[in-house]
Scaffold this motif. Structure first.
Motif, short mmCIF file in Angstrom:
data_model
loop_
_atom_site.label_atom_id
_atom_site.label_comp_id
_atom_site.label_asym_id
_atom_site.label_seq_id
_atom_site.Cartn_x
_atom_site.Cartn_y
_atom_site.Cartn_z
N VAL A 99 -16.19 -1.67 -3.80
CA VAL A 99 -16.83 -2.83 -3.17
C VAL A 99 -17.73 -2.41 -2.02
N ASP A 100 -18.63 -3.30 -1.66
CA ASP A 100 -19.47 -3.06 -0.48
C ASP A 100 -18.66 -3.18 0.80
N TYR A 101 -17.76 -4.18 0.82
CA TYR A 101 -16.98 -4.44 2.04
C TYR A 101 -15.52 -4.72 1.68
N ALA A 102 -14.61 -4.04 2.38
CA ALA A 102 -13.18 -4.27 2.20
C ALA A 102 -12.58 -4.67 3.54
N PHE A 103 -11.72 -5.68 3.52
CA PHE A 103 -11.10 -6.19 4.75
C PHE A 103 -9.58 -6.14 4.61
N GLU A 104 -8.93 -5.50 5.56
CA GLU A 104 -7.47 -5.41 5.55
C GLU A 104 -6.92 -6.40 6.58
N CYS A 105 -6.16 -7.40 6.10
CA CYS A 105 -5.69 -8.48 6.96
C CYS A 105 -4.17 -8.58 6.99
N VAL A 106 -3.50 -7.48 6.68
CA VAL A 106 -2.04 -7.48 6.59
C VAL A 106 -1.39 -6.77 7.77
N GLY A 107 -1.88 -5.55 8.06
CA GLY A 107 -1.29 -4.78 9.14
C GLY A 107 -0.32 -3.72 8.66
N HIS A 108 -0.48 -3.27 7.41
CA HIS A 108 0.34 -2.19 6.86
C HIS A 108 -0.54 -0.98 6.57
N ALA A 109 -0.05 0.20 6.88
CA ALA A 109 -0.84 1.41 6.62
C ALA A 109 -1.18 1.54 5.14
N GLU A 110 -0.25 1.12 4.27
CA GLU A 110 -0.49 1.24 2.84
C GLU A 110 -1.67 0.39 2.39
N THR A 111 -1.76 -0.85 2.90
CA THR A 111 -2.87 -1.70 2.49
C THR A 111 -4.17 -1.28 3.17
N MET A 112 -4.08 -0.67 4.34
CA MET A 112 -5.28 -0.14 4.98
C MET A 112 -5.89 0.96 4.12
N LEU A 113 -5.04 1.85 3.62
CA LEU A 113 -5.54 2.92 2.76
C LEU A 113 -6.05 2.37 1.43
N ALA A 114 -5.37 1.35 0.91
CA ALA A 114 -5.83 0.73 -0.33
C ALA A 114 -7.21 0.11 -0.14
N ALA A 115 -7.41 -0.55 0.99
CA ALA A 115 -8.72 -1.15 1.28
C ALA A 115 -9.79 -0.07 1.39
N LEU A 116 -9.46 1.01 2.09
CA LEU A 116 -10.41 2.11 2.25
C LEU A 116 -10.80 2.71 0.90
N HIS A 117 -9.81 2.93 0.04
CA HIS A 117 -10.08 3.53 -1.27
C HIS A 117 -10.75 2.54 -2.22
N SER A 118 -10.70 1.25 -1.90
CA SER A 118 -11.36 0.25 -2.73
C SER A 118 -12.86 0.18 -2.47
N SER A 119 -13.27 0.68 -1.31
CA SER A 119 -14.68 0.62 -0.95
C SER A 119 -15.48 1.67 -1.70
N HIS A 120 -16.75 1.38 -1.89
CA HIS A 120 -17.62 2.31 -2.63
C HIS A 120 -17.71 3.65 -1.90
N PHE A 121 -17.56 4.73 -2.64
CA PHE A 121 -17.47 6.06 -2.01
C PHE A 121 -18.74 6.45 -1.25
N ALA A 122 -19.89 5.88 -1.63
CA ALA A 122 -21.15 6.31 -1.03
C ALA A 122 -21.63 5.42 0.11
N TYR A 123 -21.21 4.14 0.12
CA TYR A 123 -21.74 3.24 1.16
C TYR A 123 -20.78 2.11 1.53
N GLY A 124 -19.57 2.14 1.06
CA GLY A 124 -18.63 1.05 1.35
C GLY A 124 -18.19 1.02 2.80
N THR A 125 -17.97 -0.19 3.31
CA THR A 125 -17.48 -0.39 4.67
C THR A 125 -16.11 -1.07 4.62
#
Length: 325
Positions: free
Chosen positions: A264-290
């Motif tokens: 995705v272009d933009y991923a937002f983590e609204c839970v507060g768990h390290a696991e979902t933070m990493l999931a959000a990060l890995h969901s973002s596009h490798f070249a330009y995702g935020t």
């Protein structure tokens, strides 16, 4: 008002220690001192950060304490020197007071106050004392607000006046949930029209993120939550689709990358768990995702820096990055 200048006895939800249940107590609320405002609370929201705090996850929280920071009320009385607020005004207590003079307050990029961060004692007013007592004991304040009480005292710089016609039972969410979620989209990520967004966690903040993405013109808005009961509301507010990680036998980040053609272009983590933070990060596009981290966590985030060197951006958003400007 007749109560001006007097101690007010009222009910409050007091937490006496770490992991202790709320205790509804009669407390005494002292009159406001110079540059302070006493507020009759009308409505308050409940934020996950309140729960984290009473669990003892944050060293800045002192017990016994009155938590709560999403509130709205009516000014009951004011202390000496208060200029812009008067009794009868409808107001929202602010988690982030701003002195208006320090380096951070003068910089439009910041929404924190350096003076308050460095000079104020956690849980106490500017003079180092509390305005709350119960059973003869001092009760600490919380995040400059303490909204789980019928009356609270805050500094003048921690008050935002609102329109007299505002609906009190819903506008309290501007104190945190809505501003945090919506601002993370508009101010922090700066979501662009036609983009693809994913939101992890569909609570109050996640729903506000969805609304922000829709207003920003995102073309695809994906909600992620393990509770499917939240999906209808998410779609009503703008989500184009929703995913339950429990429905897949592979990591949800992999599912999102596959379904979006690379992330995705933009991923937002609204839970507060390290696991979902990493999931959000890995969901973002490798070249330009935020990826924007919004959820408050006491855990440690650890990742391979190579996933950032490819072009991803990792940001955080404190209360939606709304500053003085």
């Amino acid at each position: 008002m007749e109560s001006a200048g007097q101690v007010i006895k009222c009910k409050a939800a007091v937490t006496w220690g770490k992991n202790a249940p709320f205790s509804i107590e009669e407390i005494e609320v002292a009159p406001p001192k110079a540059h302070e405002v006493r507020i009759k609370m009308i409505a308050t929201g409940i934020c996950r950060s309140d729960h984290h705090s009473i669990e003892g996850k944050f060293s800045s929280v002192k017990f016994p304490v009155i938590v709560g920071h999403e509130g709205v009320g009516i000014v009951e009385s004011i202390g000496e020197g208060v200029k812009d607020i008067k009794p009868g005004d409808k107001v929202i207590p602010l988690v982030t007071p701003q002195c208006g003079q320090c380096q951070c307050c003068k910089d439009p990029r910041a929404n924190r106050c350096l003076t308050i961060k460095l000079e104020r004692q956690y849980g106490l007013m500017a003079d180092g004392t509390s305005r709350f007592t119960c059973r003869g004991k001092q009760i600490y304040h919380f995040l400059n607000t303490s909204t789980f009480t019928e009356y609270t005292v805050v500094e003048e710089i921690a008050v935002a006046k609102i329109d007299d016609t505002a609906t009190m039972d819903s506008v309290c969410l501007i104190g945190c949930a809505f501003s945090t979620g919506y601002g993370s989209v508009i101010n922090t990520a700066k979501v662009h029209p036609g983009s693809t967004c994913v939101i992890f966690g569909l609570g109050g903040i996640g729903l506000a993120v969805i609304m922000g993405c829709k207003i920003a013109g995102a073309g695809r808005i994906i909600g992620v939550d393990v509770n499917p009961d939240k999906f209808d509301k998410a779609k009503e507010l703008g989500a184009t689709e929703c995913i339950n990680p429990k429905d897949y036998d592979k990591p949800v980040a992999q599912v999102i990358v596959e379904q979006t053609g690379g992330g995705v272009d933009y991923a937002f983590e609204c839970v507060g768990h390290a696991e979902t933070m990493l999931a959000a990060l890995h969901s973002s596009h490798f070249a330009y995702g935020t990826t924007v981290i919004i959820g408050v966590s006491a855990s440690t985030l650890s990742c391979d820096p190579m996933i950032l060197l490819s072009g991803r951006t990792l940001k955080s958003s404190m209360l939606g990055a709304f500053g003085q400007s």
